[in-house]
Every structure is written in structure tokens, then in C-alpha cells.
Scaffold this active site. Structure first.
Site, PDB file in Angstrom:
ATOM      1  CG  ASP A 177       1.751  -2.532  -9.338  1.00 15.90           C
ATOM      2  OD1 ASP A 177       2.939  -2.880  -9.446  1.00 15.90           O
ATOM      3  OD2 ASP A 177       1.299  -1.960  -8.335  1.00 15.90           O
ATOM      4  CG  ASP A 186      -3.539 -17.972  -1.975  1.00 15.77           C
ATOM      5  OD1 ASP A 186      -4.691 -18.451  -1.923  1.00 15.77           O
ATOM      6  OD2 ASP A 186      -2.907 -17.641  -0.959  1.00 15.77           O
ATOM      7  CG  ASP A 225       1.387 -12.730 -20.986  1.00 20.57           C
ATOM      8  OD1 ASP A 225       0.782 -12.769 -19.885  1.00 20.57           O
ATOM      9  OD2 ASP A 225       2.401 -13.393 -21.223  1.00 20.57           O
ATOM     10  CG  HIS A 232       5.164  -3.115  -6.692  1.00 24.88           C
ATOM     11  ND1 HIS A 232       4.001  -2.458  -7.015  1.00 24.88           N
ATOM     12  CD2 HIS A 232       5.669  -2.461  -5.610  1.00 24.88           C
ATOM     13  CE1 HIS A 232       3.809  -1.446  -6.177  1.00 24.88           C
ATOM     14  NE2 HIS A 232       4.814  -1.419  -5.317  1.00 24.88           N
ATOM     15  CG  ASN A 246      -7.253 -20.989  -1.016  1.00 26.43           C
ATOM     16  OD1 ASN A 246      -6.772 -20.656   0.065  1.00 26.43           O
ATOM     17  ND2 ASN A 246      -6.730 -20.622  -2.181  1.00 26.43           N
ATOM     18  CG  ASN A 324       6.772   4.430   0.262  1.00 26.69           C
ATOM     19  OD1 ASN A 324       5.719   4.504   0.879  1.00 26.69           O
ATOM     20  ND2 ASN A 324       7.066   3.425  -0.529  1.00 26.69           N
ATOM     21  CB  VAL A 344      -8.218  10.871  -5.834  1.00 28.82           C
ATOM     22  CG1 VAL A 344      -6.836  10.513  -5.288  1.00 28.82           C
ATOM     23  CG2 VAL A 344      -8.160  11.008  -7.347  1.00 28.82           C
ATOM     24  CB  SER A 392       3.276   0.010  -2.668  1.00 32.38           C
ATOM     25  OG  SER A 392       3.761   0.965  -3.558  1.00 32.38           O
TER      26      SER A 392
END
Length: 809
Positions: A177, A186, A225, A232, A246, A324, A344, A392
Site C-alpha cells: 500500500d 494503536d 523506511d 490509506h 489496550n 469501486n 487470490v 479497500s
């Protein structure tokens, strides 16, 4: 969501898109081919001319005609072009950097190249429009009480699943992504860490080809990184695996997972095909069982499809958003969700009432399952939260459910996990004729209504094996087991290698990084001596439950007949080629000939060809030998697909041509076997005939080759049938045999015994663990590969092949 921009073209003509969901076999891979004397096939040539902005201008993808020892120097294949990386999932595929030249100019330089087999411009991938309706909502998708005005219990029953399982962190989930905010309070406790890498030292500590890849990798900046600069990917990550219980924020479907951040989309949500393949390649290499792919749409890209299919070998599950566009994927395919590889999972979106979202794509055969995807509340970069909508957002619900199941059942295969996913789903009337089986995800049922996977009492077996070449010599062998095995049980003592001059030393047995202890590499000194070689492996290799191998799949583990063998014939191939182009016209038959002017006794024949032709199922292709025997190679296969690119008709191929998919790249068994040619003299005129059986579509034969290997003579010994108990008492002494000069098998074995040997009716040991418990029998198995070819029963069937599950070529 992400959309692929691009269309596959053949040089000078359009390659038609196909709306039906295409079948992509896991065997449809780029083959390691010895020689291909035809010009390169260029994809998207016309599209580059029309709109170069749809492609990256400084790189492209290509495959080589000779994959051994690729040249990474600048200008090796075209002016200013340099190979910069390859891919584990798609062997012989390389990304090449363009310097001091344009993309179009480079394509023109590559087109006549005989060193390049295929060229694919690096298609741009862009973010598609996500319905912009962000509103604050709670996690109705996990537990719907009607709090957002929706229907009670229109959810995935996550709380019911959590009564049984909240996750263990065993399963690695890759997120392909825009990256992930790995510092989000979180998420940070659930971020995957590469324990083999030292952060910030600028060194590739684990030697996987990536520097400082501590939490994943950034394929946009080529750094370690993968921080999210879009949002997204972080939103997706929270739905899969935000830390649960938590006291802050939200909870993911899996409270305790491991999230691998693989960023291939930039801050605008744009990326490129080469980086998508590289990200999936990394995920499989580093052990991710599942990848979340909340991007897609656009057209079929063969290279990406091959990578996805190849990932099935490692048991990887590829979860993809259906799209979409409010469209039917059965009619208009959306990729990557529409790749019909068994790994898939295509995911549609439903709202808080369990109704298909207005924007969601659908398809009763091509879309596998639905999940909540409207106003989904989750994590965002910078320690924040927000609501997004789209398939998504539906996709990570399914990814999280699969990771939770695999955490609870770590020995489950990908097939078992997907079976549990589909069998446990709710069947909704509103989704009938929209999603396969009307299915909506129900993770609770995966734990409360289904029995756990049955413990497998059967041992592992080798499902794929190959010898690897470098510089004309074989240097190693690669093996893939059907399940995870204990590396400590697989040592040098479990391997034997025998050639014309006797037994050869094994240098090492190593696990392939990221394979989940399913793939191993066996190395030995380079071998160039002509002749036959046999590798023997097992059977005293243990799976996780302590079972010895069951190579013959008869339910009895650790028998002598469970020894896996892999054969190789080291010999020189003779190739005859005709590169003259021949037009293929409607409703006509055209021919091309090759004259063999040498006396060659055929040991094997492969026919290689390249033909551009839209709607390949118009064609019937035959080969006529010098003695006028006609062999059918191709008989109207491939439906509406286009072209035969680097197609090799090979009797030893794993896939038949009838099972293949245009452009039929790689090796396929022909319609009619060529084995009757073995032992015949190849001298004379060979004719390739192509008959076009329909109107409107035509094409060109680009070139074809006959690839002969000469028949080797193998010295044999009188056959004797031995029982398993008697084999343990046999003594084996290697001897050298003087044979005429030539490419002949020059070694053998002499059998003697401590007592007379008499035929017995049963070759199986009396007890399934007899071999494992008998030291003498274990020693005997090490020599099995030497003499087993000489042992036969009264019918003449070699003993070593009577109980062997399969033979690898």
C-alpha cells in the site's frame, strides 16, 4: 483503491483485452530457456506512443533469451539501459534503468534484439476515486448493534471469534500500500520486525538484498523506511490488526498480529507495476502468509499475474479489493482481484445493513466474498483516526480474519484456511447473484461452527525439484516440500548425488529465507561432465508433527520407496532455427521449413516458436518430420487470447497446452506427443504448418526452432527384485566401467549380498516406521539412488519407480 493504467500491445498491433476472468495456472511461469533466436516481443508499444505519461520514463521490465549470467553493465542490451534488479517470484524478469534515452527510443532499440525475449514498459498505477463520504462511525463491521442506524448483527461476528482467539502474532501479514505509520500508538506493538536486521547501520545484515528493512521496505524511495505519507495504508492496517484491549483507539480483527509495511505507492497514491511485483516478491521471501492488496482495477499484466501465481508455491494468500466502479467483474475484469489463481481472494463491500455498497464491484463467479466497507473507522497517520469507504476497507476485514485463523491453526495450509473462510461465511439473499454463494464474512463462524483442521498424520513430500545451472554447469538443486519440515532433521546425511563417475560430495543443505521451512537449496561443486545424475533425498526428514516423509502418498511414512529422486542429464543441445517471418492469413495454411544437415539420433525434441496472432484459437499448428509423420502441437487453444510468446512444446512440461493461457509463455506439452521421435535420425526437412481456421484475425510467425538433445546410451545390469528387508543387507561397491568414448553413462554399481536373495511378493516394509527404526536400512537408502534403476520386478518395471509419486524434470 488503486487503478492500473495500461494496455498490452504487440508491436504494431493491438492485443485485445478480455473481459472474462482469466485462468492463470501456477505453472505459467517465465521459463529458463537455453536459446531463443527471435526478436523481442514488446508490450504496450502503441500506448507509449499515444501517452507516455502512463508509464515510467526511466525504467522498464524485460526478460532475457539466455537467463544465465545476465549482464548488469550499462548499455549491455540497449544504449543507456542497465539491469538493476530481478525478482524471486518471476525468474528471468528484470527491471532495467534507462539513462540518457527516452522510453520510446529504448523500446525501438530493443525490438530487434536477439538477447531480449520480452519487454514490458513500467505501467503507472494510480489511486482510484474512493467515495468521499468520511463520517464518524464506530466499528459496526466488527459488532453491529445498530449504533450507526444499520441492521442489528449485520457484521462479521468478531466478538464471537474473540471468545476463542484474539491472535498470537505467529502469522505475518504484508500490507502492499502507501506504507504504514509504524509509530502509531494503536499499531506499533503489532508492527513486524525483521530480527535479522540492525536498524540504521546502512548494512544488509540478513543478506536479503535490502538495507535497514526493519519493518518492511519503501519501494518508492528504495529505502528501509515504509512510513505512510498518504493515510490509506495505515487505515487498512488498523482494520487488520490494531492492538486490541489496550484502552485506546480501536481494535483490529486480529488483536496480536504482525504487520509488514511494504510501501510501493507514493504520497499521491501512485506507483508502478515493477514496484508492486517487488513488494509481493519481498513479502513471500520474508515469510508473509497473507498480503492485503487494497488496490486494483485496470487491465491484465502478465508479469504481475505470474508473480501472484508463483506465490502459491509458498502457501501465500493474496487478498484483493474487487473495485469501486459499481461494475460486474464477471463482465469487465478488474485486476489484481480477477487473477484466477487459487490463492487470490476477491472482496466486495457491504454497508451496515448487509447490502452491497453502491460503489462496490460485484460478480457471482469472480468475486469471492463481501465484508463491511462503508464508513469504516480506523487508524490514520500521526496517531489519529477517521472513516473511509471502499472495497479497500472491506479487504482488510478478510485479511484480518484469515490471519486470526492461521494464528489459531498454524499448521493449516492456504487451501484449508480459504476453505474455512468460505464455508463459515453468511449466505445473504441480498448478495445472491452478486457474490459467489452470496457470501459475507463471518469470522465468528470460523471458530464456533467449523471443526479445526484435522491433524495431518501424513509425512511431507517433495512437490517440486530442479537442478540449477550457472555457466553451463549444474551447481545446486532446489526442493519444495508439501509442508513445513524440521530443518534440523534435513542434513547432508539425507542427500546423495550420483553421477557417471560415482558418488559426489554435497556441500550444504540450507533453508530458503522466508519459505517457512518448505524450500531448501542443496549445493555441490559445479558439474560439467556429460552423463546422467541422480539426486536422492530422504526419507528420514521430519515434518512438524514428527512424521517421516511419505513421498509415494500411500499413508506409510519413512519407507524406502519414500526416497525422492531427481534426475538430470548433462548434455549439449543442438538447435536449428528459421527466423524468416511468415504472414498468417485468414482461412489459409502457411508453412516454414528447417533442414537438419547432420546425423543426430534424437533423445528429446522441443519445438520453440513465436507468433503474433489475435484470437489464437483460430490456429492449428503441426510439425511434419522428414519421414512425413505429422505431429499436432496446437489445436485451437486459448479462446480469445492473443499470441504465442516464447512458447516451447516440450513433452516433459508440467502443463499441457490445453491448460495454458495466451500468450502461452513458457513450456507446454503439445497436443500430440513427440516421444515417438526418440531414437530416430533427425536428418532431413522439417515443416511447421500453421492453419488459420477463421476469418477476421490474422498474424505473423516471427520465428521457430528445433531443439534436439542426442540420445545417451546407458549401461544396464540384469534386473533382480529385492524386498525392503533384504535391501538392508545388500552391500554396494562402486566400480568404474570402461565404455567407448562419447556422451555415455560411465558408472554403475555392483550388488552383492550376505545371503541368497529370492523374489518376494511385497516390496513394502512390514511396519511404516521400519526404515526409521533400522539403522542398517537407513544406511542402505543412501545408496538407493545408485542401484535402484537396475532393480525391476518380473514385468520389467524399475523398482525405484513403482512407488514413486512423481518424477521431476
Amino acid at each position: 483503491m488503486i487503478r492500473v493504467v495500461g494496455q498490452v500491445r504487440f508491436r504494431g498491433s493491438t492485443m485485445s483485452r478480455h473481459n472474462s476472468r482469466q485462468k492463470l495456472s501456477q505453472f505459467l511461469l517465465v521459463e529458463h530457456l537455453e536459446r531463443r533466436d527471435v526478436p523481442a516481443m514488446i508490450y504496450d508499444f502503441d500506448l507509449v506512443r499515444q501517452n507516455a505519461a502512463d508509464f515510467r520514463d526511466d525504467s522498464l521490465l524485460l526478460t532475457l533469451t539466455t537467463p544465465i549470467a545476465p549482464d548488469f553493465s550499462v548499455g549491455a542490451y540497449a544504449p543507456g539501459l542497465q539491469l538493476i534488479r530481478n525478482y524471486h517470484l518471476v525468474p528471468n524478469l528484470y527491471e532495467a534503468k534507462i539513462q540518457g534515452a527516452t522510453l520510446l527510443g529504448t523500446l525501438e532499440k530493443l525490438e530487434p534484439s536477439l538477447r531480449v525475449a520480452m519487454v514490458q514498459p513500467n505501467a503507472k498505477i494510480q489511486a482510484a476515486g474512493i467515495p468521499n463520504d468520511p463520517s464518524f462511525s464506530k466499528l459496526y463491521g466488527l459488532n453491529n448493534t445498530g449504533q450507526t442506524g444499520g441492521k442489528f448483527d449485520a457484521d462479521i461476528d468478531a466478538t464471537e471469534a474473540w471468545d476463542t482467539q484474539t491472535g498470537t502474532g505467529r502469522t505475518i501479514v504484508a500490507i502492499l500500500d502507501t506504507g504504514v505509520d509504524y509509530n502509531h500508538p494503536d499499531l506499533r506493538d503489532n508492527i513486524w520486525t525483521n530480527t535479522g536486521e540492525v536498524a540504521g547501520n546502512g548494512i544488509d545484515d540478513d543478506h536479503n538484498g535490502f538495507i535497514d528493512d526493519v519493518h518492511g521496505y519503501n519501494f518508492v524511495t528504495l529505502t528501509g523506511d515504509p512510513m505512510d505519507d498518504n493515510g490509506h495504508g495505515t487505515h487498512v492496517a488498523g482494520t487488520i490488526g490494531a492492538v486490541g484491549d489496550n484502552g485506546i483507539g480501536v481494535a483490529g480483527v486480529n488483536w496480536h498480529t504482525r504487520l509488514m509495511a511494504l510501501k510501493f505507492l507514493d504520497s499521491t497514491g501512485s506507483g508502478y507495476l515493477a514496484d508492486a511485483i517487488a513488494a509481493l516478491d519481498y513479502a513471500v521471501q520474508m515469510g508473509a502468509r497473507i498480503s492485503n492488496n487494497s488496490w486494483g482495477g485496470g487491465g491484465y499484466e502478465a508479469t504481475l499475474g505470474q508473480a501472484i501465481a508463483r506465490a502459491t508455491v509458498g502457501g501465500h494468500i493474496f487478498v484483493a479489493a474487487a473495485g469501486n466502479s459499481s461494475s460486474n467483474n464477471d463482465v469487465t475484469a478488474a485486476y489484481p482481484a480477477n487473477y484466477n489463481s487459487p490463492n487470490v481472494v476477491s472482496v466486495a463491500a457491504v454497508d451496515q445493513n448487509g447490502v452491497l455498497a453502491s460503489f462496490s464491484n460485484y460478480g457471482p463467479t469472480s468475486v469471492d466474498i463481501a465484508a463491511p466497507g462503508v464508513n469504516i473507522y480506523s487508524t490514520l497517520p500521526g496517531g489519529t483516526y477517521g472513516s473511509y469507504s471502499g472495497t479497500s476497507m472491506a479487504t482488510p476485514h478478510v485479511t484480518g480474519a484469515l490471519s486470526l485463523y492461521l494464528d489459531a491453526h498454524p499448521g493449516a495450509s492456504a487451501t484449508e484456511a480459504l476453505s474455512a473462510l468460505y464455508q463459515s461465511a453468511d449466505s445473504l439473499t441480498s448478495l445472491q447473484n452478486r457474490v459467489a454463494g452470496g457470501r459475507r464474512l463471518n469470522v465468528g463462524n470460523m471458530f464456533t461452527q467449523l471443526a479445526p483442521p484435522v491433524s495431518d498424520p501424513q509425512g511431507a513430500r517433495v512437490v517440486a525439484g530442479q537442478f540449477n545451472q550457472a555457466g553451463g554447469s549444474i551447481t545446486s538443486a532446489s526442493l519444495t516440500f508439501s509442508e513445513e519440515v524440521q530443518p534440523s532433521s534435513f542434513s547432508l546425511a539425507d542427500v546423495s548425488l550420483v553421477g557417471p563417475l560415482g558418488t559426489l560430495a554435497i556441500s550444504s543443505v540450507t533453508t530458503v529465507t522466508g519459505s517457512g521451512n518448505k524450500q531448501f537449496t542443496i549445493t555441490f561443486a559445479p558439474i560439467s561432465q556429460a552423463g546422467n545424475y541422480r539426486l536422492g533425498v530422504g526419507p528420514a526428514i521430519l515434518d512438524l508433527t514428527g512424521n517421516y516423509m511419505d513421498q509415494n502418498v500411500n499413508g506409510f511414512n519413512g519407507e524406502l520407496s519414500d526416497l525422492y529422486t531427481l534426475d538430470w542429464t548433462q548434455q549439449v543441445q543442438t538447435v536449428f532455427t528459421n527466423n524468416s517471418r511468415v504472414a498468417i492469413r485468414d482461412l489459409r495454411t502457411v508453412t516454414s521449413t528447417i533442414t537438419v544437415d547432420a546425423d543426430l539420433i534424437i533423445g528429446d525434441l522441443n519445438v520453440r516458436m513465436d507468433a503474433s496472432h489475435t484470437y489464437v484459437s483460430d490456429m492449428v499448428i503441426t510439425l511434419t518430420s522428414p519421414t512425413n509423420v505429422v505431429y499436432t502441437l496446437f489445436n485451437r487453444r486459448g479462446t480469445s487470447g492473443d499470441n504465442l510468446i516464447g512458447t516451447v512444446f516440450d513433452d516433459q512440461a508440467a502443463v499441457g497446452i490445453a491448460e495454458g493461457l495466451a500468450p502461452f509463455t513458457g513450456a507446454f506439452r503439445p497436443e500430440g506427443s513427440l516421444t515417438s521421435l526418440v531414437g530416430k535420425n533427425a536428418r532431413g526437412k522439417w515443416t511447421l504448418s500453421i492453419s488459420d481456421k477463421a476469418s477476421r484475425d490474422s498474424g505473423t510467425l516471427q520465428g521457430w526452432s528445433l531443439e534436439f538433445t542426442q540420445q545417451l546410451q546407458v549401461s544396464a545390469m540384469p534386473a533382480r527384485r529385492l524386498a525392503g528387508s533384504q535391501l538392508a543387507k545388500a552391500q554396494v561397491a562402486l566400480v568404474s566401467v570402461a565404455l567407448p568414448v562419447g556422451p555415455m553413462w560411465t558408472g554403475g554399481a555392483l550388488l552383492s549380498a550376505n545371503q541368497p536373495l529370492t523374489p518376494v511378493p511385497d516390496l513394502h516394509a512390514a511396519h511404516p516406521m521400519a526404515v526409521a527404526n533400522t539403522a542398517a536400512a537407513l544406511q542402505a537408502r543412501l545408496d538407493m539412488s545408485v542401484w535402484s534403476r537396475f532393480l525391476a520386478d518380473e514385468t520389467g518395471t524399475p523398482w525405484s519407480t513403482r512407488n514413486r509419486a512423481a518424477k521431476a524434470y
